[in-house]
Design an enzyme around this catalytic site. Sequence first.
Site, PDB file in Angstrom:
ATOM      1  N   ASP A  26      15.564  -2.801  11.721  1.00 54.72           N
ATOM      2  CA  ASP A  26      15.671  -1.351  11.819  1.00 54.72           C
ATOM      3  C   ASP A  26      17.154  -0.995  11.911  1.00 54.72           C
ATOM      4  O   ASP A  26      17.790  -1.232  12.940  1.00 54.72           O
ATOM      5  CB  ASP A  26      14.929  -0.878  13.074  1.00 54.72           C
ATOM      6  CG  ASP A  26      15.040   0.632  13.259  1.00 54.72           C
ATOM      7  OD1 ASP A  26      15.707   1.287  12.431  1.00 54.72           O
ATOM      8  OD2 ASP A  26      14.465   1.145  14.233  1.00 54.72           O
TER       9      ASP A  26
ATOM     10  N   GLU B   6      -1.725  -4.152  13.741  1.00 52.45           N
ATOM     11  CA  GLU B   6      -0.677  -5.050  14.240  1.00 52.45           C
ATOM     12  C   GLU B   6      -1.141  -5.818  15.487  1.00 52.45           C
ATOM     13  O   GLU B   6      -0.815  -6.995  15.659  1.00 52.45           O
ATOM     14  CB  GLU B   6       0.586  -4.247  14.557  1.00 52.45           C
ATOM     15  CG  GLU B   6       1.782  -5.114  14.896  1.00 52.45           C
ATOM     16  CD  GLU B   6       3.071  -4.304  14.847  1.00 52.45           C
ATOM     17  OE1 GLU B   6       3.730  -4.304  13.801  1.00 52.45           O
ATOM     18  OE2 GLU B   6       3.390  -3.651  15.860  1.00 52.45           O
TER      19      GLU B   6
ATOM     20  N   PHE C  64       0.847  -1.189   0.000  1.00 49.56           N
ATOM     21  CA  PHE C  64       0.000   0.000   0.000  1.00 49.56           C
ATOM     22  C   PHE C  64       0.882   1.238   0.000  1.00 49.56           C
ATOM     23  O   PHE C  64       1.843   1.309   0.765  1.00 49.56           O
ATOM     24  CB  PHE C  64      -0.894   0.033   1.248  1.00 49.56           C
ATOM     25  CG  PHE C  64      -2.118  -0.814   1.117  1.00 49.56           C
ATOM     26  CD1 PHE C  64      -2.011  -2.187   0.999  1.00 49.56           C
ATOM     27  CD2 PHE C  64      -3.380  -0.236   1.092  1.00 49.56           C
ATOM     28  CE1 PHE C  64      -3.133  -2.982   0.859  1.00 49.56           C
ATOM     29  CE2 PHE C  64      -4.518  -1.018   0.959  1.00 49.56           C
ATOM     30  CZ  PHE C  64      -4.392  -2.396   0.839  1.00 49.56           C
TER      31      PHE C  64
END
Length: 335
Positions: free
Chosen positions: A307, A284, A101
């Site tokens: 990350d 989530e 998306f």
Amino acid sequence: MRYKILIRLLLIFMSLCVLYREYQFSPKKLQMTYQCWSVRNQPEPQMSMNWFNSKNNKNSIYKRMRTTSWSAPIVWTDTYNESVLKMYYKKHPVTVGLIVFAVGSYLWYYLGNFLTSANTFFMVDQRVIIYVMLDDFAFMPLINLNRLRTLKVFKVKRQKRWQDISMMRMKIISEHITDHIQYEVDYVFCMDVDQTFKSSYGLETLGDSVAQLHTYWYREDPDLVPFERNESSDAYIPMGEGDFYYHAAVFGGTASQVLKITKECAKGIMNDKKNNIEAIWHDESHLNKYFFLHKPTKLLSPEFCWDLRKSKTDDIKTVKLSWSFKNYDYLRQQI
Ligand SMILES: *[C@@H]1O[C@H](CO)[C@@H](O)[C@H](O)[C@H]1NC(C)=O
Ligand SMILES: *[C@@H]1O[C@H](CO)[C@@H](O)[C@H](O)[C@H]1NC(C)=O
């Protein structure tokens, strides 16, 4: 001779007319015909095929768990044998879908980078269909994809808050899988757009239902991770329960499993809306509840969604996909 040929032609013509009457063509039927050719529902390779090394490495400082208590493999970059997987999928070819998306500023800011890196590293040598859901065709970047990749672009309605975008995502994905994706691919991944592929992300990630361990929480006691703790929410997981905290930036599985996942999450989100409650981490939280009730058949180590701002721990050998994070907070405010 001529006469015989004429009769034959006439017969063929007549049978075609009958066929046409009985079988009026519709896009749905064509899709179902296509399904017979393309989607084979291959079983995933079994552990007994030695594609996966489940022995824990004693030298590692941290405990890199390789199997869950319900015997699902936890895939780290040095646990699988790529040549075994390649041989298996050569005999059992599959098509893999990738749903992403990209709305608001995320579209022009991240999509190009995501697609370019996916073209290079995602399922190299496999057939891939990338489904892009965006809110403005004008910002669709022009990317040269290699010959095994197909791009399908769809328009979605814009939402005011990013929380709503990520929650609506579940419903929209389930609708698209029902309408067409289930006839087009064997496996499908849903990924956040603000990520970049860094190295080969391939067959080792395929499975019936696949969950991603979260960079921040993968070594944490389940009581300390941010599961939804309010009993009024559908996403509620009681203290003392729960297995791992999964990251919604990556989840996947067979088309039918991802349909179940997204349908259930969308249902939970809608129930919460009715009850005027929003789970702490939105979609989530609901994904974590789903995987708590229906255990995933494969887990991906944080190497598959790392990350890079966090310093690499000893467990992290090769980063396959990393978060993109320029002006992250600024961008969220812009949507
Ligand atoms: C991977 O599997 C193949 C075929 O079984 C074997 O020959 C090879 O040594 C394995 N590679 C590793 C790194 O274990
Ligand atoms: C749970 O959520 C409801 C609805 O938002 C709220 O009224 C209630 O105080 C919350 N309970 C706890 C324990 O936070």
